[in-house]
Design a protein around this motif. Structure first.
Motif, PDB file in Angstrom:
ATOM      1  N   TYR A 255       0.824  -1.217   0.000  1.00 36.58           N
ATOM      2  CA  TYR A 255       0.000   0.000   0.000  1.00 36.58           C
ATOM      3  C   TYR A 255       0.853   1.261   0.000  1.00 36.58           C
ATOM      4  CZ  TYR A 255      -4.000   2.913   1.445  1.00 36.58           C
ATOM      5  OH  TYR A 255      -5.003   3.844   1.523  1.00 36.58           O
ATOM      6  N   LEU A 256       2.118   1.130   0.368  1.00 41.59           N
ATOM      7  CA  LEU A 256       3.000   2.290   0.467  1.00 41.59           C
ATOM      8  C   LEU A 256       3.401   2.828  -0.895  1.00 41.59           C
ATOM      9  CD1 LEU A 256       4.912   4.150   2.134  1.00 41.59           C
ATOM     10  CD2 LEU A 256       6.588   2.283   2.068  1.00 41.59           C
ATOM     11  N   PHE A 257       3.547   1.964  -1.898  1.00 43.70           N
ATOM     12  CA  PHE A 257       4.199   2.368  -3.134  1.00 43.70           C
ATOM     13  C   PHE A 257       3.343   3.207  -4.082  1.00 43.70           C
ATOM     14  CE2 PHE A 257       6.771  -1.190  -1.638  1.00 43.70           C
ATOM     15  CZ  PHE A 257       8.039  -0.625  -1.731  1.00 43.70           C
ATOM     16  N   PRO A 258       2.052   2.876  -4.334  1.00 44.42           N
ATOM     17  CA  PRO A 258       1.271   3.724  -5.255  1.00 44.42           C
ATOM     18  C   PRO A 258       1.237   5.205  -4.869  1.00 44.42           C
ATOM     19  CG  PRO A 258       0.130   1.666  -4.875  1.00 44.42           C
ATOM     20  CD  PRO A 258       1.285   1.686  -3.912  1.00 44.42           C
ATOM     21  N   PRO A 259       0.992   5.571  -3.597  1.00 46.01           N
ATOM     22  CA  PRO A 259       0.940   7.003  -3.297  1.00 46.01           C
ATOM     23  C   PRO A 259       2.277   7.724  -3.456  1.00 46.01           C
ATOM     24  CG  PRO A 259       0.713   5.695  -1.294  1.00 46.01           C
ATOM     25  CD  PRO A 259       0.580   4.750  -2.446  1.00 46.01           C
ATOM     26  N   ILE A 260       3.401   7.017  -3.292  1.00 48.60           N
ATOM     27  CA  ILE A 260       4.699   7.658  -3.535  1.00 48.60           C
ATOM     28  C   ILE A 260       4.810   8.060  -5.002  1.00 48.60           C
ATOM     29  CG2 ILE A 260       7.197   7.278  -3.621  1.00 48.60           C
ATOM     30  CD1 ILE A 260       6.927   5.538  -1.150  1.00 48.60           C
ATOM     31  N   LEU A 261       4.466   7.135  -5.890  1.00 47.48           N
ATOM     32  CA  LEU A 261       4.502   7.432  -7.318  1.00 47.48           C
ATOM     33  C   LEU A 261       3.505   8.527  -7.673  1.00 47.48           C
ATOM     34  CD1 LEU A 261       6.043   6.422  -9.777  1.00 47.48           C
ATOM     35  CD2 LEU A 261       4.212   4.768 -10.193  1.00 47.48           C
ATOM     36  N   VAL A 262       2.333   8.474  -7.074  1.00 44.86           N
ATOM     37  CA  VAL A 262       1.325   9.510  -7.308  1.00 44.86           C
ATOM     38  C   VAL A 262       1.860  10.885  -6.897  1.00 44.86           C
ATOM     39  CG1 VAL A 262      -0.909  10.386  -6.508  1.00 44.86           C
ATOM     40  CG2 VAL A 262      -0.687   7.996  -7.186  1.00 44.86           C
ATOM     41  N   ALA A 263       2.490  10.978  -5.734  1.00 44.31           N
ATOM     42  CA  ALA A 263       2.987  12.265  -5.242  1.00 44.31           C
ATOM     43  C   ALA A 263       4.062  12.842  -6.153  1.00 44.31           C
ATOM     44  CB  ALA A 263       3.529  12.103  -3.823  1.00 44.31           C
ATOM     45  N   VAL A 264       4.949  11.992  -6.645  1.00 41.77           N
ATOM     46  CA  VAL A 264       5.997  12.455  -7.559  1.00 41.77           C
ATOM     47  C   VAL A 264       5.373  13.108  -8.786  1.00 41.77           C
ATOM     48  CG1 VAL A 264       7.845  11.707  -9.108  1.00 41.77           C
ATOM     49  CG2 VAL A 264       7.748  10.823  -6.770  1.00 41.77           C
ATOM     50  N   PHE A 265       4.370  12.476  -9.336  1.00 43.88           N
ATOM     51  CA  PHE A 265       3.763  13.016 -10.559  1.00 43.88           C
ATOM     52  C   PHE A 265       2.765  14.137 -10.260  1.00 43.88           C
ATOM     53  CE2 PHE A 265       5.776   9.269 -12.208  1.00 43.88           C
ATOM     54  CZ  PHE A 265       6.190   9.684 -13.466  1.00 43.88           C
ATOM     55  N   ASN A 266       2.256  14.239  -9.040  1.00 43.58           N
ATOM     56  CA  ASN A 266       1.539  15.452  -8.634  1.00 43.58           C
ATOM     57  C   ASN A 266       2.405  16.664  -8.877  1.00 43.58           C
ATOM     58  OD1 ASN A 266      -0.073  14.078  -5.647  1.00 43.58           O
ATOM     59  ND2 ASN A 266      -0.848  14.230  -7.720  1.00 43.58           N
ATOM     60  N   ILE A 267       3.646  16.587  -8.406  1.00 48.16           N
ATOM     61  CA  ILE A 267       4.567  17.718  -8.500  1.00 48.16           C
ATOM     62  C   ILE A 267       5.013  17.949  -9.938  1.00 48.16           C
ATOM     63  CG2 ILE A 267       6.813  18.601  -7.758  1.00 48.16           C
ATOM     64  CD1 ILE A 267       6.359  17.057  -5.124  1.00 48.16           C
ATOM     65  N   MET A 268       5.298  16.877 -10.665  1.00 45.77           N
ATOM     66  CA  MET A 268       5.708  17.023 -12.058  1.00 45.77           C
ATOM     67  C   MET A 268       4.632  17.711 -12.880  1.00 45.77           C
ATOM     68  SD  MET A 268       7.789  13.529 -13.011  1.00 45.77           S
ATOM     69  CE  MET A 268       8.074  14.150 -14.663  1.00 45.77           C
ATOM     70  N   ALA A 269       3.362  17.431 -12.565  1.00 37.41           N
ATOM     71  CA  ALA A 269       2.276  18.071 -13.304  1.00 37.41           C
ATOM     72  C   ALA A 269       2.305  19.583 -13.132  1.00 37.41           C
ATOM     73  CB  ALA A 269       0.930  17.519 -12.835  1.00 37.41           C
ATOM     74  N   GLY A 270       2.716  20.067 -11.945  1.00 35.80           N
ATOM     75  CA  GLY A 270       2.831  21.501 -11.734  1.00 35.80           C
ATOM     76  C   GLY A 270       3.859  22.129 -12.653  1.00 35.80           C
ATOM     77  N   PHE A 271       4.971  21.444 -12.845  1.00 36.64           N
ATOM     78  CA  PHE A 271       5.996  21.956 -13.760  1.00 36.64           C
ATOM     79  C   PHE A 271       5.515  21.891 -15.207  1.00 36.64           C
ATOM     80  CE2 PHE A 271       8.581  20.992 -10.019  1.00 36.64           C
ATOM     81  CZ  PHE A 271       9.368  22.150  -9.947  1.00 36.64           C
ATOM     82  N   PHE A 272       4.756  20.847 -15.546  1.00 37.86           N
ATOM     83  CA  PHE A 272       4.188  20.770 -16.896  1.00 37.86           C
ATOM     84  C   PHE A 272       3.273  21.964 -17.165  1.00 37.86           C
ATOM     85  CE2 PHE A 272       4.399  15.835 -16.720  1.00 37.86           C
ATOM     86  CZ  PHE A 272       5.757  15.883 -16.983  1.00 37.86           C
TER      87      PHE A 272
END
Length: 400
Positions: A255-272
């Motif tokens: 259960y730990l791994f999906p939200p880590i990946l989600v959070a990384v791409f949350n931030i990347m979307a801001g830069f996009f």
């Protein structure tokens, strides 16, 4: 009103961590759910209600709370949130064997969550300069996955050994620490919270009506997206235990791994977004990916293909909500005075979907006798969401 040219970094951080705390309060339950169901005999419907009650409260009170926050600022309501958080956690710690009291404790926590969800978003967004605002919104968007990560990290060390109460003790301690930080910020006047100017609350111009319509559609879109995401994340540990045949402790690790990946791409979307990507491309394309993954769940298995599909889903689930949380600014023109009202529409939609998601999964699994129905069901829902997203972002782009 003159736009700020420099961001208030402490304000952004406070708003984001306030949201993370709210998300932790919500998501401290799923890693402990298999243990609680086994120990106290909750039905799946009741256990799903422990998650959905947060959203029910938000659905009922979010628009009202948005008006209060826009009129009076955050500090009084954040004090109420602290009191309800402490009471709700205490009830659960004392009476876990009572399903009714457990639900009552989550009800009180849900009121606090509804306040935090709007206040944190507005604080983080309004503390940023116009150039930094996409990044501030992206950071805010990590509130959910980071709350999940925090709960999972704690659960990994305790759930496998049969303990769940430390998750609630951490919630109490973190709430008190955030309250002390908020008191310090308030005492030095280190936060400017946008409020509605007197006399403007009853404005009924054509522009205001258009804004209301588009915000309503945005709320509906967020409802569809959050239905599948919150439903999925609420039941993932139990699904892994029942369908995957693993232990609750192992489920907490997965259960730990999906939200880590989600959070990384949350931030990347801001830069996009800051680099010029349109909301239409960001939101529509990622929702389509999520719809396809849901449709393929019954046939993709648990091997390499399944892992790649889950990774694609997590990436898309990180990019989508940053775009959704950017919709209030795109619709309202980044007008600070409209911030609380605009985010209230978005959070009402989120709460609607989050209310339905865990219960829909519980009922579908019960009625159809297994988990295979969930993929096609949410695939159809996300297909509708993709069509709605295309319509909404086209309206925003055309300014019609």
């Amino acid at each position: 009103m003159t736009e700020k040219t420099k961001s208030n970094k402490e304000g952004i951080l406070f708003g984001v961590l306030l949201g993370v705390l709210g998300a932790y309060q919500l998501f401290k339950l799923p890693p402990a759910m298999p243990l609680l169901i086994e120990r106290y005999g909750y039905s799946k419907l009741l256990a799903g209600s422990f998650m959905s009650v947060y959203s029910l409260i938000g659905l009922i009170f979010t628009m009202y709370l948005g008006r209060l926050l826009g009129k009076n600022g955050p500090w009084g309501l954040l004090g109420v949130a602290l009191i309800f958080t402490l009471l709700g956690n205490a009830i659960t710690l004392i009476y876990p064997e009572s399903g009714a009291l457990m639900l009552g404790g989550r009800f009180l926590e849900g009121i606090a969550f509804a306040i935090i969800a709007i206040a944190g978003a507005v604080i983080a967004s309004s503390s940023a300069s116009p150039r930094a605002r996409p990044i501030a919104i992206a950071l805010w968007t990590t509130w959910m996955p980071m709350g999940q990560v925090a709960s999972s990290l704690i659960a990994i060390g305790i759930v496998g050994d049969g303990y769940w109460r430390p998750l609630w003790w951490v919630a109490i301690a973190a709430s008190i620490l955030m309250a002390l930080w908020g008191l310090r910020i308030k005492s030095v006047g280190g936060l400017t919270f946008p409020t509605v100017e007197p006399g403007r609350g009853g404005e009924k111009s054509a522009a205001r009506l258009r804004e209301t319509l588009l915000l309503t559609i945005a709320g509906c879109l967020f409802a569809l997206w959050s239905m599948q995401y919150i439903g999925f994340m609420s039941w993932l540990p139990q699904y892994l235990v029942e369908a995957g045949g693993i232990t609750p402790g192992e489920a907490a690790i997965v259960y730990l791994f999906p939200p880590i990946l989600v959070a990384v791409f949350n931030i990347m979307a801001g830069f996009f977004l800051r680099a010029g990507m349109t909301l239409r491309l960001l939101i529509v394309s990622t929702i389509i990916v999520e719809a396809v993954v849901w449709m393929l769940i019954p046939v993709m298995g648990t091997g390499v293909v399944g892992a790649l599909a889950l990774g694609a889903y997590a990436i898309a689930s990180g990019l989508t909500p940053t775009g959704l949380f950017a919709l209030p600014g795109a619709i309202s023109g980044d007008n600070p005075a409209s911030a609380s009202r605009a985010f209230a529409f978005i959070m009402t939609g989120r709460n609607t979907g989050a209310l339905a998601g865990p219960i829909v999964i519980a009922q579908a699994v019960t009625l159809f006798g297994g988990w295979n129905i969930v993929g096609p069901l949410f695939g159809a829902i996300m297909t509708v969401a993709a069509i709605l997203a295309l319509y909404l972002t086209t309206r925003i782009h055309r300014g019609s």
